[in-house]
Each structure stands twice: as structure tokens, then as C-alpha cells.
Scaffold this motif. Sequence first.
Motif, PDB file in Angstrom:
ATOM      1  N   ARG A 493     100.408  95.902 102.016  1.00  0.00           N
ATOM      2  CA  ARG A 493     101.747  96.409 101.745  1.00  0.00           C
ATOM      3  C   ARG A 493     102.280  95.694 100.513  1.00  0.00           C
ATOM      4  O   ARG A 493     102.177  94.472 100.402  1.00  0.00           O
ATOM      5  CB  ARG A 493     102.654  96.141 102.950  1.00  0.00           C
ATOM      6  N   VAL A 494     102.881  96.454  99.596  1.00  0.00           N
ATOM      7  CA  VAL A 494     103.271  95.907  98.293  1.00  0.00           C
ATOM      8  C   VAL A 494     104.785  96.010  98.103  1.00  0.00           C
ATOM      9  O   VAL A 494     105.372  97.079  98.275  1.00  0.00           O
ATOM     10  CB  VAL A 494     102.553  96.652  97.147  1.00  0.00           C
ATOM     11  N   PHE A 495     105.386  94.868  97.720  1.00  0.00           N
ATOM     12  CA  PHE A 495     106.814  94.824  97.402  1.00  0.00           C
ATOM     13  C   PHE A 495     106.990  94.196  96.023  1.00  0.00           C
ATOM     14  O   PHE A 495     106.341  93.197  95.697  1.00  0.00           O
ATOM     15  CB  PHE A 495     107.586  94.007  98.446  1.00  0.00           C
ATOM     16  N   ALA A 496     107.834  94.802  95.215  1.00  0.00           N
ATOM     17  CA  ALA A 496     108.029  94.346  93.831  1.00  0.00           C
ATOM     18  C   ALA A 496     109.274  93.468  93.722  1.00  0.00           C
ATOM     19  O   ALA A 496     110.335  93.805  94.245  1.00  0.00           O
ATOM     20  CB  ALA A 496     108.168  95.533  92.894  1.00  0.00           C
ATOM     21  N   ILE A 497     109.106  92.329  93.048  1.00  0.00           N
ATOM     22  CA  ILE A 497     110.237  91.434  92.766  1.00  0.00           C
ATOM     23  C   ILE A 497     110.581  91.572  91.289  1.00  0.00           C
ATOM     24  O   ILE A 497     109.786  91.211  90.418  1.00  0.00           O
ATOM     25  CB  ILE A 497     109.876  89.969  93.080  1.00  0.00           C
ATOM     26  N   SER A 498     111.740  92.118  91.021  1.00  0.00           N
ATOM     27  CA  SER A 498     112.188  92.285  89.640  1.00  0.00           C
ATOM     28  C   SER A 498     113.017  91.069  89.232  1.00  0.00           C
ATOM     29  O   SER A 498     113.610  90.399  90.083  1.00  0.00           O
ATOM     30  CB  SER A 498     113.036  93.553  89.496  1.00  0.00           C
ATOM     31  N   PRO A 499     113.049  90.778  87.943  1.00  0.00           N
ATOM     32  CA  PRO A 499     113.848  89.611  87.519  1.00  0.00           C
ATOM     33  C   PRO A 499     115.327  89.860  87.717  1.00  0.00           C
ATOM     34  O   PRO A 499     115.800  90.995  87.612  1.00  0.00           O
ATOM     35  CB  PRO A 499     113.510  89.484  86.026  1.00  0.00           C
ATOM     36  N   PRO A 500     116.099  88.821  88.007  1.00  0.00           N
ATOM     37  CA  PRO A 500     117.551  88.980  88.088  1.00  0.00           C
ATOM     38  C   PRO A 500     118.131  89.128  86.691  1.00  0.00           C
ATOM     39  O   PRO A 500     117.428  88.955  85.692  1.00  0.00           O
ATOM     40  CB  PRO A 500     118.009  87.670  88.736  1.00  0.00           C
ATOM     41  N   ARG A 501     119.393  89.431  86.609  1.00  0.00           N
ATOM     42  CA  ARG A 501     120.050  89.467  85.304  1.00  0.00           C
ATOM     43  C   ARG A 501     120.127  88.057  84.740  1.00  0.00           C
ATOM     44  O   ARG A 501     120.550  87.126  85.423  1.00  0.00           O
ATOM     45  CB  ARG A 501     121.442  90.065  85.433  1.00  0.00           C
ATOM     46  N   THR A 502     119.711  87.919  83.500  1.00  0.00           N
ATOM     47  CA  THR A 502     119.674  86.598  82.868  1.00  0.00           C
ATOM     48  C   THR A 502     121.050  85.955  82.841  1.00  0.00           C
ATOM     49  O   THR A 502     121.199  84.763  83.125  1.00  0.00           O
ATOM     50  CB  THR A 502     119.129  86.722  81.437  1.00  0.00           C
ATOM     51  N   ASP A 503     122.071  86.743  82.501  1.00  0.00           N
ATOM     52  CA  ASP A 503     123.415  86.158  82.383  1.00  0.00           C
ATOM     53  C   ASP A 503     123.911  85.639  83.728  1.00  0.00           C
ATOM     54  O   ASP A 503     124.531  84.575  83.812  1.00  0.00           O
ATOM     55  CB  ASP A 503     124.399  87.162  81.786  1.00  0.00           C
ATOM     56  N   VAL A 504     123.607  86.375  84.796  1.00  0.00           N
ATOM     57  CA  VAL A 504     124.041  85.947  86.130  1.00  0.00           C
ATOM     58  C   VAL A 504     123.309  84.664  86.533  1.00  0.00           C
ATOM     59  O   VAL A 504     123.912  83.718  87.048  1.00  0.00           O
ATOM     60  CB  VAL A 504     123.782  87.064  87.167  1.00  0.00           C
ATOM     61  N   MET A 505     122.005  84.634  86.287  1.00  0.00           N
ATOM     62  CA  MET A 505     121.217  83.450  86.632  1.00  0.00           C
ATOM     63  C   MET A 505     121.718  82.216  85.889  1.00  0.00           C
ATOM     64  O   MET A 505     121.919  81.145  86.485  1.00  0.00           O
ATOM     65  CB  MET A 505     119.748  83.699  86.309  1.00  0.00           C
ATOM     66  N   LEU A 506     121.936  82.347  84.583  1.00  0.00           N
ATOM     67  CA  LEU A 506     122.380  81.201  83.787  1.00  0.00           C
ATOM     68  C   LEU A 506     123.776  80.743  84.211  1.00  0.00           C
ATOM     69  O   LEU A 506     124.047  79.537  84.292  1.00  0.00           O
ATOM     70  CB  LEU A 506     122.360  81.554  82.301  1.00  0.00           C
ATOM     71  N   GLN A 507     124.668  81.698  84.460  1.00  0.00           N
ATOM     72  CA  GLN A 507     126.022  81.335  84.864  1.00  0.00           C
ATOM     73  C   GLN A 507     126.008  80.559  86.172  1.00  0.00           C
ATOM     74  O   GLN A 507     126.679  79.526  86.328  1.00  0.00           O
ATOM     75  CB  GLN A 507     126.867  82.600  85.018  1.00  0.00           C
ATOM     76  N   LYS A 508     125.205  81.003  87.117  1.00  0.00           N
ATOM     77  CA  LYS A 508     125.147  80.323  88.413  1.00  0.00           C
ATOM     78  C   LYS A 508     124.519  78.942  88.281  1.00  0.00           C
ATOM     79  O   LYS A 508     124.948  77.996  88.955  1.00  0.00           O
ATOM     80  CB  LYS A 508     124.363  81.182  89.412  1.00  0.00           C
ATOM     81  N   ARG A 509     123.498  78.814  87.429  1.00  0.00           N
ATOM     82  CA  ARG A 509     122.877  77.502  87.240  1.00  0.00           C
ATOM     83  C   ARG A 509     123.870  76.489  86.666  1.00  0.00           C
ATOM     84  O   ARG A 509     123.945  75.345  87.105  1.00  0.00           O
ATOM     85  CB  ARG A 509     121.672  77.634  86.302  1.00  0.00           C
ATOM     86  N   VAL A 510     124.612  76.918  85.652  1.00  0.00           N
ATOM     87  CA  VAL A 510     125.564  76.005  85.024  1.00  0.00           C
ATOM     88  C   VAL A 510     126.699  75.662  85.991  1.00  0.00           C
ATOM     89  O   VAL A 510     127.123  74.500  86.086  1.00  0.00           O
ATOM     90  CB  VAL A 510     126.118  76.617  83.718  1.00  0.00           C
ATOM     91  N   ASP A 511     127.181  76.647  86.741  1.00  0.00           N
ATOM     92  CA  ASP A 511     128.239  76.381  87.723  1.00  0.00           C
ATOM     93  C   ASP A 511     127.755  75.374  88.766  1.00  0.00           C
ATOM     94  O   ASP A 511     128.496  74.469  89.170  1.00  0.00           O
ATOM     95  CB  ASP A 511     128.660  77.678  88.416  1.00  0.00           C
ATOM     96  N   PHE A 512     126.512  75.533  89.195  1.00  0.00           N
ATOM     97  CA  PHE A 512     125.932  74.624  90.189  1.00  0.00           C
ATOM     98  C   PHE A 512     125.841  73.204  89.626  1.00  0.00           C
ATOM     99  O   PHE A 512     126.194  72.224  90.298  1.00  0.00           O
ATOM    100  CB  PHE A 512     124.552  75.131  90.597  1.00  0.00           C
ATOM    101  N   ALA A 513     125.354  73.092  88.382  1.00  0.00           N
ATOM    102  CA  ALA A 513     125.226  71.775  87.749  1.00  0.00           C
ATOM    103  C   ALA A 513     126.589  71.106  87.625  1.00  0.00           C
ATOM    104  O   ALA A 513     126.726  69.894  87.874  1.00  0.00           O
ATOM    105  CB  ALA A 513     124.572  71.929  86.374  1.00  0.00           C
ATOM    106  N   LEU A 514     127.601  71.868  87.256  1.00  0.00           N
ATOM    107  CA  LEU A 514     128.949  71.297  87.140  1.00  0.00           C
ATOM    108  C   LEU A 514     129.473  70.847  88.489  1.00  0.00           C
ATOM    109  O   LEU A 514     130.131  69.803  88.606  1.00  0.00           O
ATOM    110  CB  LEU A 514     129.893  72.327  86.516  1.00  0.00           C
ATOM    111  N   GLN A 515     129.192  71.616  89.518  1.00  0.00           N
ATOM    112  CA  GLN A 515     129.639  71.255  90.859  1.00  0.00           C
ATOM    113  C   GLN A 515     128.999  69.939  91.305  1.00  0.00           C
ATOM    114  O   GLN A 515     129.669  69.066  91.877  1.00  0.00           O
ATOM    115  CB  GLN A 515     129.277  72.364  91.849  1.00  0.00           C
ATOM    116  N   VAL A 516     127.709  69.774  91.017  1.00  0.00           N
ATOM    117  CA  VAL A 516     127.027  68.537  91.382  1.00  0.00           C
ATOM    118  C   VAL A 516     127.589  67.359  90.581  1.00  0.00           C
ATOM    119  O   VAL A 516     127.801  66.274  91.113  1.00  0.00           O
ATOM    120  CB  VAL A 516     125.501  68.671  91.155  1.00  0.00           C
TER     121      VAL A 516
END
Length: 804
Positions: A493-516
Motif C-alpha cells: 500500500r502506497v501513501f505519498a508525503i508531499s512537502p509542506p509550504r516552505t513559508d509555514v515551516m520556516l515561520q513555525k521553526r523561528v517561532d519555536f526557537a524564539l519560544q525556547v
Amino acid sequence: MSFDTGCAALVALKQRESASEWLGTRNEAQTRFDVIDHMLSAVLDWPSESITVEQYAADGYTDYELREIGTIAIVEAKKEGAAFVLPMDTKSGTCGIRALIGDRSNASLKSAMEQVMRYAGSRGVAPCVVTNGHQWVAFLGSRNDGVAPLDGKALVYPSLEAIEEHFVTFYNCLSYDGLRAKRIFSQLSTGTHAPPPPLSSALTSYPGVKRRNNMQTNLQIMGEVMLEDMPQEEKYSDLFLERCYATSGALSSYAEISRELLTSRTAAVLGERGQLEEPASLKKGVNPVLSEEALSAAASHRPIVLLGGVGVGKSTFIQHLVRIDAKPVFQDAIAVTVDYGRGATFSSPAEYAVERIRETLLEDFDIDIDDAAFVEDLYRKDIERFDRGVDGQLKDVDSQAYLLRRIDFLRGLIGNKSDHLRRAINRIVRSHHRQVVIFLDNVDQRDHDVQNLVFLAANELAASWDATVFVTLRPETYYESQRYGAVSGYHPRVFAISPPRTDVMLQKRVDFALQVLEGGGDVRTNGGGLTLASENLELFLRVLEGNFRRNRELLALIDNLAGGNMRRALSFVTQFVGSGHVDTVKIVEVEKRNPGDYFIPIHEFLRSLMYGDNEYYDPQTSPIANMFAVDRPERRNHFLLPLALAYVLSRGDAKDSAGYIEVSDVYSHLQGQGFDLEAVSFALNYLARFRLIEAPLTDFNAAHAERARITMVGAYTLNKLIPLFTYCDAVVVDVPIIDTSVRPRIASAYFIGERLARARAFQVYLDEAWAESGLDESGWSWPAVSAELGRDIGKIEVRTSSAS
């Protein structure tokens, strides 16, 4: 065998011709049908599909074109009665072309050679042949070795008898295998002239090392820890998954290619196999079908394949699936991840999986499958059989010997580690009433052969173990394995994982880093503890946060040049944080004075990517291609790379093609504009190397595939980068300047005024190269790009003059 059969075919033809009543009276069409067709197919072993006839050229139709991917030779046919005056002494098989056609009685040969030379020039083809069936003249109609075609030599064969006498040379130079191996060049060429060395060859300590100040160095280290390493820390992993996970499957809103091309690549290749895939994620989260399949896969004894390109976030998807999305499904399960990432060392992928599963059962679930009590219970029936056997009779005779034999028996059973683990897993599932789920992850970081072996191991595990088996693969590896590999009979059985939106990924990473950071984050690194209480880092991250929300130009650059690879997009950002080519002090000071005001200009981010840690642009380490690179000293070839890329883009717009076009069409089109076959091959290889074009199966070079299409990286490079001063200012050190009078103006430059003057000189040089090239302006056109580049240079000139 081809050589022997070709020689025999020649002898047969010669005998047939000597007895022919039509000898000397055939017109061109009959000569081609009776003699030349036979010579090409039977004697020289050219497959019929590699021979095309009556192909349109700029000033007429070619009689024959011999092809591989593109045209590699042109044959001009004349009627049998149009005899050539050729030297009878053919011991060397060669003679000078000027002397040959200088004879007035050779007017027909001269006319034919000049005609085929025009075709060769417009097609970018070097090997040419003129023949009337019985007489053959082969030469190089276009050259790049500094010799004019008419000043070169030709292979001459005055008769079929002469061909038989020198058949080895004739066959080696003109046969299917011989022309593909370019044997004719070794006979007639004086050697290929390389382009002159670029400016980089004269720069001391090229490519150099860009030094950083203390702030830049600290920012670089801490930025990498915060944005790349911290999600791996157990202390933050659950928080990271909750706050930073970006759902895959959302299409980029910044891509330079169409939405059809973004969605169709995987589906197009899969459709060729008559198979379907389902998305692993939907808008509201994980696909319910995947959760259901995770529960039933063990019973169906087939693995679940998670398909996704490099860097799309397959590992993060698995972690989020287990801990967040499908937690009810996995909370009582024994989930084991086998990481095949590049850091892992193993001789056998299957043995490595066995060892990692054993370790995880012991360390994470306190299940020791080698514990004596567990082993006794697991092999109870085997022990009963042992007791009924010969050695079992020792029990009442010599109890110590019996125990030793019994221990040896059990040791033999557990010595087969794979089977022991299989039986242990099956027992755990039944006795603990817990599902066992095995993830074979990061397989795509290994080469094609290892991926095939892991896929095979996944199928074997799923078939014989009471476990649900997931395996992550690149789409092309899965399709190639299905098509050609040992697993072609499996239907997982095959399921495809597509990349997330780059802008959303980067925004969440930076928000997470700031929170830490705000919480006084502490990270354990390989070098010990590192407390990330850095005001400068926090200020720099806030600049990124604001730009990732509103700077569309910046997001478009990162999104397109990453090409759907989230790992690469993140590395671009960490490269920018603390880059020696970025004025970090200025950025931090602006953020201190006016929070949220610093708008990162695209040229600033682009410089950090193009140069990396180097002082100068180096194509060996930079992720950005030099679109003016050439492999020969011809000025028009500075435009070959963009012309090739533009053609692939324009022809790939048809919605039913998924953006792919035949690579042979690219060769034909560019040869039709006068580019040499070898130059086109260089261009396609170069574009593929920098991921500007891709084949349906990217494990294979697009230059050698049947089809290819443009990528996000390619479209953005073509449409956005070439007209930028920052881009041209960087790559100019790597461009061979063919015109000797221009080279002094393309010199080392440090100050902005000098660099602007150099860019102007480079622009004029390319303007002149285009003007003399004779290239068609109906498609991609340098003058339009030059005008845009001129405007960008002008803006910078105005800013620098006003600043001074």
C-alpha cells in the motif's frame, strides 16, 4: 559479430554491384535505395530507428541523419553517376580537403561538401559524409579545434574495393558503435580547444575563506543549534512536534512553475505502472485510510510505503503520526524506528534492522528477548521435541550433560538472530496483546542499491512477522524497484508525503526557537551544555520572523531554490544567520532601534547562498548554477544553458505531459540553432547537476534519460536570477571570457564601484556575443534580459552615488 557481419555484407554488396545491369545509370533515389541504405544498415550496422531521412534544415533537407539522442552525423547522397575524382593511393585513407576540392573536375564533390557543411553548421553536427554509393568521403563539417573545416582532412574511399581494403578504419569511424564512440575525431581532429581560463584562475587563494567576526560566528553556531539541532533533543521533541509541524501536501504559492507541474510528477510516473497512491495527509490531518491501514497491515502481511522526495519531512511525519496525529492507534503499540541515515554503519540492511529492533525492545520497552525465562517460554515446544529426542534421554542418566546439551540447543536457536527476533515479535504480539510497528526510515539517504535491499527487507518482514512495517522511500526508487528490481512482484500500500509550504515551516521553526529562547532554553550538544541566552540571536530571529510573514520576494527565493526540500530550505536560513557576507551588526542594530523594520533585501540573502563560506563564487560548492558556463571557446555558447532551460520550460507547458519533454527534442532544437551535439550534452549534464532539470526518475541523470522537465530551481534561476547584478557579480569570476580584448576589464574587484564597472563590461560583452550569434529572439532572448540587468545595475549605481 557486427564487424564480421558488416564485412560479409560489404563483400555481398560488392559482388551484387559488379553484376548489376543498372550500374552507373541510377538516379539519386535509386542509388540510395539500392546501395546507400544497404551500406548504412547492413554494413555499418545502423538500426533503422536511428536513421532519419529528408529532415528539414535552415536551407534545405538533409538526405540522412544518423542519430543517437540527437543527430551525430549527416550523410549527403548523390546519384551514382556523379563520380568524384579521388586519389587512388589510399594507404593512409586521408587527404587534405582543400587539395581535394581544388581540382576543377571535382565540382560536384565540392558542391556536395559545401552543402552538407551548411547543414552541419546549422545543426551543430561535426561528422559529415558525402557519397554516391560507391565512393565515400567523410570529414568534420564543423569543428571547435581551431581548424576551419575546409582546412582539415577527409577520409576518402574511391570504391567499394577501397572500403574493403580499409574496412577496419571505415567501420571504426562510420559504424553505429564507431560514431557513438567518436572514433572519427581521433582520425581527423587536431584536438578540442578548451575555453580560456576564467578570472578565478588568476585569483590568489581562490575560492578563499570568508572570515566572520565574533558576532557572526556565534550567530552561525547558535542558529544551527536552534533551527536544526534542537528538534532532535528529547526535552523539546514533543513540544516541537506540537508547535512546529507543518502539514504536508499544501502547494507552494511562490513557485515559478505551474500548479500542474507541482502536483503531477509523482502521479505521472506512478501512472505508467498502472498504480495509484493516496495522500498521507489531508487538510484536516493524517489520512484516515493510513490509520486504518496501520491497524490491518500486519494481518495483510504487506508493508506500507511512505513515498516522498529528499527533505520533504518523512521522518517528522512519522514522529507526528505516532505521537500526535494517530496517537490513539499507536499509544499501546510497540513502535520501533530503524534509522538508515548516513551516520549508520552496516554491512547488511536486514542485519542492521534486526540489531536496531533488538536494542529498541530492550532499551525503550524493557523486553529482553535473550532473557533465559523469555527464551524458555518462547521455545517451549522446541524443548519438548528436544526432550523426546536422543539427547533428551540424558535427563535421567546424566543431568549435567543433559543441561549442557539443552543450553547448546537453545543457544543454536537464538543464534539465528533474524528468526529468533521474528519468533519473539510474534510471541510479544500474542502474549502482550500489543501491536508491533516497525518504521524503516531515512532510507532515501542511501544509494539506490541499498534502498532496493531495504525495500526487499521490508517486504520480507511484513510477510513473515506479526508486525506492521512502514518503509520510507523516494518515489523514483520505489518505481524502479517495482519495474526492474527483485521486488517487482510485491504490491504494498502506497501513501505519498508531499512537502509542506516552505513559508509555514520556516515561520513555525523561528517561532519555536524564539519560544525556547524566551524560556532560557538549554540544549545538550556533542561538546557539552550550551545555554542559548543570546540577545543578538533573539533579535536576528525576530528579523527573520517578521520577514517570513511579509517578505514575499525572500520567501519566493528560498521556496524555489529549495525545490520542495525542507532540509535545504532550512540550511539556506542557517547559512544566512551569521554569514560572513551579511552585515549582521547592522541588522541587529536596526532591530534594536526599530523592531520589525528591517526588510531583508533579496540580494543580501542571495549573496549568503551563492558564496557560502567562500570569499568568491565557486560552482563546486555553491547551490547556484553559473548560467553563462561554456565548454568550448565559442561566445554564442554563453547562452546555451538558458536557451536549453527555456526550451524545456516552454515545451513542458502541455498539461497532459506533466511538464516532461523528450530529451531528443531538446537535442534536435538546439542542434537546429547550430549548437554542437557535445555542447548540448554538456548543457544538459550541467543543468541536471544543479537540479535545474529532472528526469521522471531522479536517480538517473536527466541528460541521459528519455524525458526531462524543468524544476522550481530551474524556472527561478532562469526567470529571476540571471538579470540580477548580485548574480552576475558573483558568477563572472567563473565565466571564460572568449574575447581577449575584454578580459582586462573582467578583473578582480572589491569595492562596489569597481564591481559595477565590471558588471557593465560583462553585460556589453554578452550583448556583442548575442549580436553576432544569429540566435533566434522568438523564445528566450538575451537583449530582454540584458535590459533588465541594466536597470538593476542602474538602481545600485544611483544608490551608491547618493550614499557617497
